[in-house]
Motif scaffolding. Structure first.
Motif, short mmCIF file in Angstrom:
data_model
loop_
_atom_site.label_atom_id
_atom_site.label_comp_id
_atom_site.label_asym_id
_atom_site.label_seq_id
_atom_site.Cartn_x
_atom_site.Cartn_y
_atom_site.Cartn_z
N VAL A 163 -4.55 33.74 19.04
CA VAL A 163 -4.82 33.18 17.78
C VAL A 163 -4.24 34.29 16.72
CG1 VAL A 163 -6.71 32.89 16.02
CG2 VAL A 163 -6.88 31.95 18.38
N ALA A 164 -4.35 35.37 17.00
CA ALA A 164 -3.68 36.38 16.21
C ALA A 164 -2.28 36.36 16.08
CB ALA A 164 -4.04 37.77 16.72
N TRP A 165 -1.73 35.97 17.29
CA TRP A 165 -0.01 35.71 16.69
C TRP A 165 0.27 34.46 16.30
CZ3 TRP A 165 4.07 37.82 17.34
CH2 TRP A 165 5.43 36.89 17.61
N ARG A 166 -0.56 33.49 16.44
CA ARG A 166 -0.25 32.20 15.89
C ARG A 166 -0.43 32.63 14.22
NH1 ARG A 166 -2.78 28.09 20.06
NH2 ARG A 166 -1.01 27.97 21.49
N ARG A 167 -1.60 33.32 13.84
CA ARG A 167 -2.01 33.21 12.57
C ARG A 167 -1.81 34.81 12.04
NH1 ARG A 167 -8.02 31.54 11.49
NH2 ARG A 167 -7.29 32.05 9.74
N PHE A 168 -0.57 35.49 12.46
CA PHE A 168 -0.31 36.92 12.18
C PHE A 168 -0.46 36.96 10.62
CE2 PHE A 168 2.27 40.70 12.14
CZ PHE A 168 1.33 41.35 12.80
N GLY A 169 0.14 36.01 9.94
CA GLY A 169 0.18 36.19 8.35
C GLY A 169 -1.29 36.33 7.75
N ASP A 170 -2.27 35.70 8.54
CA ASP A 170 -3.75 35.79 8.22
C ASP A 170 -4.35 37.19 8.22
OD1 ASP A 170 -3.02 33.12 7.16
OD2 ASP A 170 -4.27 32.29 8.84
N VAL A 171 -3.83 37.80 9.33
CA VAL A 171 -4.42 39.30 9.43
C VAL A 171 -4.51 40.06 8.58
CG1 VAL A 171 -4.37 41.17 11.27
CG2 VAL A 171 -3.88 38.83 11.99
N PRO A 172 -5.45 40.61 7.90
CA PRO A 172 -5.49 41.55 6.86
C PRO A 172 -4.92 42.93 7.21
CG PRO A 172 -7.76 40.83 7.41
CD PRO A 172 -6.80 40.03 8.32
N SER A 173 -4.12 43.40 6.45
CA SER A 173 -3.57 44.69 6.72
C SER A 173 -4.57 45.70 6.41
CB SER A 173 -2.23 44.97 5.85
OG SER A 173 -2.79 44.79 4.46
N PRO A 181 -12.19 44.02 12.09
CA PRO A 181 -13.00 43.04 11.83
C PRO A 181 -12.64 41.66 11.97
CG PRO A 181 -13.00 44.82 10.21
CD PRO A 181 -11.91 45.02 11.25
N TRP A 182 -11.40 41.39 11.49
CA TRP A 182 -10.60 40.05 11.51
C TRP A 182 -10.72 39.41 13.04
CZ3 TRP A 182 -6.39 37.44 13.56
CH2 TRP A 182 -6.32 36.29 13.05
N LEU A 183 -10.18 40.40 13.97
CA LEU A 183 -10.18 40.17 15.46
C LEU A 183 -11.43 39.92 15.98
CD1 LEU A 183 -7.32 42.76 16.18
CD2 LEU A 183 -7.03 40.41 16.35
N TYR A 184 -12.35 40.80 15.72
CA TYR A 184 -13.81 40.31 16.06
C TYR A 184 -14.38 39.25 15.38
CZ TYR A 184 -14.62 45.54 17.32
OH TYR A 184 -14.58 46.62 17.98
#
Length: 182
Positions: free
Chosen positions: A42-52, A57-60
Motif C-alpha cells: 500500500v505504501a508503494w502504491r500510495r507513496f505520494g500520500d506518505v507524509p514526509s 504513524p501513517w504506516l501504522y
C-alpha cells in the motif's frame, strides 16, 4: 535506481522493524509477514500520500486497516463454514464438541474441493447470491450454474463423509446426523 525507489527503500529500511512489531503484537506470528508485506505494498502504491517526516504513524494507520481487513476475512470464512455446514442436508450437531469437530471437518472437506467448486459454494453461501446472480458472475446460464452447484454440494458431502470421524450417538442423545432430501 530512480529517486522514488530510493526514497521508498529508505522508508522501508527505516520503518520495517517498527511496523513488524506493531503487527506482531496484534496477530498470530505466522500471519505477520503477509500483513507487513501488504502494508508496504500500500505504501508503494500510495507513496505520494506518505507524509514526509511522519511516515511511521501513517504506516501504522495502514497496518490497522490491513489488520481490520484480515479480521473481516477470517470472520467471513468462519461464517461461510457455518453456513455451508448448516445446509439442510448437512450434519446436525448435538453439542459444542460435535460442532467444533464438524466445523473442522467442513474446513478440511472444503479445502479438498477444486477451486471451481469452492468458488461456486462461496458465491452462494458466503456472498449470498441467488443462482441467477452467481451464474452471471461466472458468465454461465442459470441452468449450467444450478447443475454445477448441485455437483459441488455433492462433492462437498462426499468429502465430509471422508473427513468426518462419525461417533454414534448415545441412545438418550438426539441423532447427530441427518440426511434430509439427500
Amino acid at each position: 535506481m530512480d529517486v522514488a525507489k530510493q526514497h521508498f527503500t529508505e522508508l522501508y529500511e527505516r520503518h520495517h522493524g517498527d511496523v513488524w512489531r506493531y503487527v506482531a503484537r496484534r496477530i498470530v506470528a505466522s500471519d505477520v509477514g503477509d500483513v507487513v508485506a501488504e502494508v508496504f505494498l500500500v505504501a508503494w502504491r500510495r507513496f505520494g500520500d506518505v507524509p514526509s517526516g511522519s511516515a511511521l504513524p501513517w504506516l501504522y494507520g495502514v497496518a490497522r486497516l490491513v489488520l481490520a481487513n484480515e479480521a473481516r476475512g477470517r470472520r467471513r470464512w468462519q461464517e461461510l463454514t457455518l453456513r455451508v455446514a448448516a445446509e439442510p442436508d448437512r450434519l446436525v450437531m448435538v453439542d459444542h464438541a460435535d460442532g467444533v469437530a464438524g466445523q473442522r471437518d467442513v474446513v478440511v472437506a472444503f479445502g479438498r474441493l477444486s477451486g471451481g467448486d469452492q468458488e461456486i459454494l462461496r458465491l452462494v453461501a458466503w456472498e449470498r447470491l441467488t443462482a441467477a446472480q452467481a451464474a452471471a458472475v461466472l458468465g454461465q446460464s442459470r441452468a449450467a450454474f444450478a447443475m454445477r452447484l448441485l455437483r459441488a454440494r455433492r462433492r462437498l458431502r462426499a468429502q465430509l463423509g471422508a473427513t468426518s470421524d462419525v461417533v454414534e450417538p448415545r441412545p438418550s442423545a438426539a441423532p447427530s446426523m441427518s440426511n434430509r432430501g439427500g
